[in-house]
Design a protein around this motif. Structure first.
Motif, PDB file in Angstrom:
ATOM      1  N   ALA A  40     -25.038   2.774 -12.141  1.00 43.94           N
ATOM      2  CA  ALA A  40     -24.491   3.418 -10.736  1.00 43.94           C
ATOM      3  C   ALA A  40     -23.900   4.532 -10.914  1.00 43.94           C
ATOM      4  CB  ALA A  40     -23.730   2.206  -9.992  1.00 43.94           C
ATOM      5  N   TYR A  41     -23.646   5.483 -10.057  1.00 44.78           N
ATOM      6  CA  TYR A  41     -22.777   6.794  -9.903  1.00 44.78           C
ATOM      7  C   TYR A  41     -21.557   6.561  -9.356  1.00 44.78           C
ATOM      8  CZ  TYR A  41     -21.680  11.577  -9.980  1.00 44.78           C
ATOM      9  OH  TYR A  41     -20.892  12.797  -9.949  1.00 44.78           O
ATOM     10  N   HIS A  42     -20.326   6.692  -9.845  1.00 41.11           N
ATOM     11  CA  HIS A  42     -19.049   6.645  -9.077  1.00 41.11           C
ATOM     12  C   HIS A  42     -18.832   8.104  -8.608  1.00 41.11           C
ATOM     13  CE1 HIS A  42     -15.020   6.013  -8.189  1.00 41.11           C
ATOM     14  NE2 HIS A  42     -15.304   4.820  -7.959  1.00 41.11           N
ATOM     15  N   SER A  43     -18.920   8.413  -7.283  1.00 37.02           N
ATOM     16  CA  SER A  43     -18.900   9.765  -6.761  1.00 37.02           C
ATOM     17  C   SER A  43     -17.219  10.274  -6.732  1.00 37.02           C
ATOM     18  CB  SER A  43     -19.223   9.924  -5.359  1.00 37.02           C
ATOM     19  OG  SER A  43     -18.749   9.089  -4.422  1.00 37.02           O
ATOM     20  N   VAL A  44     -16.323   9.385  -6.864  1.00 33.87           N
ATOM     21  CA  VAL A  44     -14.973   9.955  -6.901  1.00 33.87           C
ATOM     22  C   VAL A  44     -14.531  10.297  -8.100  1.00 33.87           C
ATOM     23  CG1 VAL A  44     -12.707   9.243  -6.531  1.00 33.87           C
ATOM     24  CG2 VAL A  44     -14.203   8.500  -4.934  1.00 33.87           C
ATOM     25  N   SER A  45     -14.890   9.502  -9.263  1.00 31.19           N
ATOM     26  CA  SER A  45     -14.581   9.942 -10.781  1.00 31.19           C
ATOM     27  C   SER A  45     -15.854  10.880 -11.243  1.00 31.19           C
ATOM     28  CB  SER A  45     -14.253   8.583 -11.416  1.00 31.19           C
ATOM     29  OG  SER A  45     -15.512   7.700 -11.570  1.00 31.19           O
ATOM     30  N   GLU A  46     -16.924  11.026 -10.698  1.00 32.98           N
ATOM     31  CA  GLU A  46     -18.009  11.691 -11.029  1.00 32.98           C
ATOM     32  C   GLU A  46     -18.438  11.046 -12.503  1.00 32.98           C
ATOM     33  OE1 GLU A  46     -17.163  15.871 -11.021  1.00 32.98           O
ATOM     34  OE2 GLU A  46     -17.356  15.823  -8.672  1.00 32.98           O
ATOM     35  N   ARG A  47     -18.529   9.794 -12.639  1.00 32.20           N
ATOM     36  CA  ARG A  47     -19.071   9.468 -13.671  1.00 32.20           C
ATOM     37  C   ARG A  47     -20.157   8.189 -13.623  1.00 32.20           C
ATOM     38  NH1 ARG A  47     -16.042  10.449 -18.205  1.00 32.20           N
ATOM     39  NH2 ARG A  47     -16.295   8.476 -19.312  1.00 32.20           N
ATOM     40  N   TYR A  48     -20.831   8.020 -14.582  1.00 34.24           N
ATOM     41  CA  TYR A  48     -21.860   6.991 -14.538  1.00 34.24           C
ATOM     42  C   TYR A  48     -21.297   5.618 -14.940  1.00 34.24           C
ATOM     43  CZ  TYR A  48     -24.872  10.803 -13.600  1.00 34.24           C
ATOM     44  OH  TYR A  48     -25.360  11.902 -13.154  1.00 34.24           O
ATOM     45  N   VAL A  49     -21.513   4.578 -14.323  1.00 39.48           N
ATOM     46  CA  VAL A  49     -21.006   3.226 -14.528  1.00 39.48           C
ATOM     47  C   VAL A  49     -22.145   2.306 -15.042  1.00 39.48           C
ATOM     48  CG1 VAL A  49     -19.584   1.397 -13.791  1.00 39.48           C
ATOM     49  CG2 VAL A  49     -19.209   3.699 -12.734  1.00 39.48           C
ATOM     50  N   VAL A  50     -21.865   1.685 -15.949  1.00 39.45           N
ATOM     51  CA  VAL A  50     -22.689   0.627 -16.642  1.00 39.45           C
ATOM     52  C   VAL A  50     -22.125  -0.636 -16.658  1.00 39.45           C
ATOM     53  CG1 VAL A  50     -24.274   0.020 -18.543  1.00 39.45           C
ATOM     54  CG2 VAL A  50     -24.100   2.605 -17.891  1.00 39.45           C
ATOM     55  N   ARG A  51     -22.780  -1.442 -16.111  1.00 41.03           N
ATOM     56  CA  ARG A  51     -22.263  -3.205 -15.958  1.00 41.03           C
ATOM     57  C   ARG A  51     -23.401  -3.686 -16.871  1.00 41.03           C
ATOM     58  NH1 ARG A  51     -22.248  -1.281 -10.929  1.00 41.03           N
ATOM     59  NH2 ARG A  51     -20.000  -1.057 -10.097  1.00 41.03           N
ATOM     60  N   ASP A  52     -22.953  -4.494 -18.067  1.00 37.22           N
ATOM     61  CA  ASP A  52     -23.755  -4.929 -19.108  1.00 37.22           C
ATOM     62  C   ASP A  52     -23.309  -6.362 -19.361  1.00 37.22           C
ATOM     63  OD1 ASP A  52     -25.280  -5.497 -21.303  1.00 37.22           O
ATOM     64  OD2 ASP A  52     -24.464  -3.800 -22.627  1.00 37.22           O
ATOM     65  N   PRO A  53     -24.169  -7.346 -19.116  1.00 38.56           N
ATOM     66  CA  PRO A  53     -23.542  -8.755 -19.304  1.00 38.56           C
ATOM     67  C   PRO A  53     -23.232  -8.988 -20.788  1.00 38.56           C
ATOM     68  CG  PRO A  53     -25.972  -8.593 -19.061  1.00 38.56           C
ATOM     69  CD  PRO A  53     -25.391  -7.238 -18.543  1.00 38.56           C
ATOM     70  N   LEU A  54     -23.860  -8.291 -21.804  1.00 37.99           N
ATOM     71  CA  LEU A  54     -23.287  -8.522 -23.062  1.00 37.99           C
ATOM     72  C   LEU A  54     -21.968  -7.672 -23.432  1.00 37.99           C
ATOM     73  CD1 LEU A  54     -26.856  -7.675 -24.832  1.00 37.99           C
ATOM     74  CD2 LEU A  54     -25.891  -9.826 -24.159  1.00 37.99           C
ATOM     75  N   ALA A  55     -21.452  -6.921 -22.875  1.00 38.18           N
ATOM     76  CA  ALA A  55     -20.218  -6.277 -22.826  1.00 38.18           C
ATOM     77  C   ALA A  55     -19.118  -6.885 -22.115  1.00 38.18           C
ATOM     78  CB  ALA A  55     -20.131  -4.939 -22.736  1.00 38.18           C
ATOM     79  N   PRO A  56     -17.770  -7.109 -22.247  1.00 38.88           N
ATOM     80  CA  PRO A  56     -16.971  -7.880 -21.794  1.00 38.88           C
ATOM     81  C   PRO A  56     -16.410  -6.905 -20.616  1.00 38.88           C
ATOM     82  CG  PRO A  56     -15.970  -6.970 -23.704  1.00 38.88           C
ATOM     83  CD  PRO A  56     -17.384  -6.830 -23.943  1.00 38.88           C
ATOM     84  N   GLU A  57     -16.588  -5.618 -20.437  1.00 34.77           N
ATOM     85  CA  GLU A  57     -16.153  -4.805 -19.084  1.00 34.77           C
ATOM     86  C   GLU A  57     -16.995  -3.959 -18.948  1.00 34.77           C
ATOM     87  OE1 GLU A  57     -12.875  -2.123 -21.499  1.00 34.77           O
ATOM     88  OE2 GLU A  57     -12.270  -4.164 -20.711  1.00 34.77           O
ATOM     89  N   GLN A  58     -17.264  -3.489 -17.916  1.00 39.42           N
ATOM     90  CA  GLN A  58     -18.150  -2.075 -17.446  1.00 39.42           C
ATOM     91  C   GLN A  58     -17.722  -1.025 -18.385  1.00 39.42           C
ATOM     92  OE1 GLN A  58     -17.971  -1.782 -13.239  1.00 39.42           O
ATOM     93  NE2 GLN A  58     -16.133  -0.183 -13.477  1.00 39.42           N
ATOM     94  N   ARG A  59     -18.671   0.006 -18.625  1.00 38.05           N
ATOM     95  CA  ARG A  59     -18.300   1.285 -19.247  1.00 38.05           C
ATOM     96  C   ARG A  59     -18.796   2.377 -18.471  1.00 38.05           C
ATOM     97  NH1 ARG A  59     -19.987   1.398 -25.346  1.00 38.05           N
ATOM     98  NH2 ARG A  59     -18.973   3.201 -24.981  1.00 38.05           N
ATOM     99  N   THR A  60     -18.131   3.310 -18.569  1.00 39.08           N
ATOM    100  CA  THR A  60     -18.072   4.588 -18.080  1.00 39.08           C
ATOM    101  C   THR A  60     -18.843   5.746 -18.704  1.00 39.08           C
ATOM    102  OG1 THR A  60     -16.235   5.566 -17.911  1.00 39.08           O
ATOM    103  CG2 THR A  60     -16.667   4.088 -15.845  1.00 39.08           C
ATOM    104  N   PHE A  61     -19.420   6.672 -18.219  1.00 40.04           N
ATOM    105  CA  PHE A  61     -20.034   7.915 -19.024  1.00 40.04           C
ATOM    106  C   PHE A  61     -19.840   9.144 -18.386  1.00 40.04           C
ATOM    107  CE2 PHE A  61     -21.890   3.999 -20.557  1.00 40.04           C
ATOM    108  CZ  PHE A  61     -21.740   4.038 -22.062  1.00 40.04           C
ATOM    109  N   ALA A  62     -19.590  10.305 -18.951  1.00 44.23           N
ATOM    110  CA  ALA A  62     -19.651  11.486 -18.115  1.00 44.23           C
ATOM    111  C   ALA A  62     -21.004  12.006 -17.796  1.00 44.23           C
ATOM    112  CB  ALA A  62     -18.907  12.498 -19.192  1.00 44.23           C
ATOM    113  N   THR A  63     -21.982  11.685 -18.434  1.00 48.25           N
ATOM    114  CA  THR A  63     -23.517  12.193 -18.301  1.00 48.25           C
ATOM    115  C   THR A  63     -24.466  11.055 -18.181  1.00 48.25           C
ATOM    116  OG1 THR A  63     -24.141  12.377 -20.749  1.00 48.25           O
ATOM    117  CG2 THR A  63     -22.989  14.429 -19.860  1.00 48.25           C
TER     118      THR A  63
END
Length: 173
Positions: free
Chosen positions: A102-125
């Motif tokens: 998903a894209y978070h419009s306020v922080s302008e970052r891409y959010v990845v929710r992964d069941p293998l990771a303990p928490e969600q991750r965000t990326f700039a591009t």
């Protein structure tokens, strides 16, 4: 005026040209859009683990959909079957790994929710997010006790992308 045979020959050429060239044009539009580049299974402490690298498409349509608030689901489906000689292959296990982008419009970052990771991750591009989602490392798929060693097994991996839902805030509009 054309004769009946000449007209039939002309129509055959039109049909051949149409059905011969249209699939080529469609193949070029989707060529390499989604590709499982490599996949292999390793064993660690009696557990079979999948390692895979998938190349997901990075195009304007994907970026526009994410910026419009659409969540995209990136699925990796796995099937392990036992080969049988005189019957269809026996299904041992079928698993699916679903990751959300998903894209978070306020922080302008891409959010990845992964069941293998303990928490969600965000990326700039978007490229960084797709690269992260395209790498699956040490995904446990089987325990060695589930597969006796005397048979041949096949592992099938399929990747797909599905459009999800709008965010809660946009759904109310």
């Amino acid at each position: 005026m054309m004769g009946r045979n000449a007209m039939a020959a002309c129509m055959r050429w039109v049909w051949l040209a149409w059905f011969g060239l249209v699939p080529l044009a469609e193949a070029d539009a989707l060529d390499g859009a989604l590709e499982v580049q490599s996949a292999f299974v390793s064993t660690t402490a009696g557990v079979y683990q999948l390692n895979a690298h998938i190349r997901y498409p990075n195009n304007d349509e994907t970026a526009a959909a994410l910026r419009d608030g659409v969540t995209l689901f990136y699925d990796l489906d796995l099937e392990v079957t036992r080969e049988r000689r005189y019957w269809t292959n026996a299904m041992i296990v079928a698993l699916s790994l679903r990751r959300e982008l998903a894209y978070h419009s306020v922080s302008e970052r891409y959010v990845v929710r992964d069941p293998l990771a303990p928490e969600q991750r965000t990326f700039a591009t978007l490229v960084e997010a797709l690269d992260y989602m395209g790498n699956v490392e040490n995904w446990p798929i089987l325990v060695a006790a589930q597969v006796p060693g005397s048979a041949n097994y096949k592992v099938g991996v399929r990747a797909s992308i599905h459009r999800g839902k709008l965010t809660d805030a946009l759904r109310t509009l």
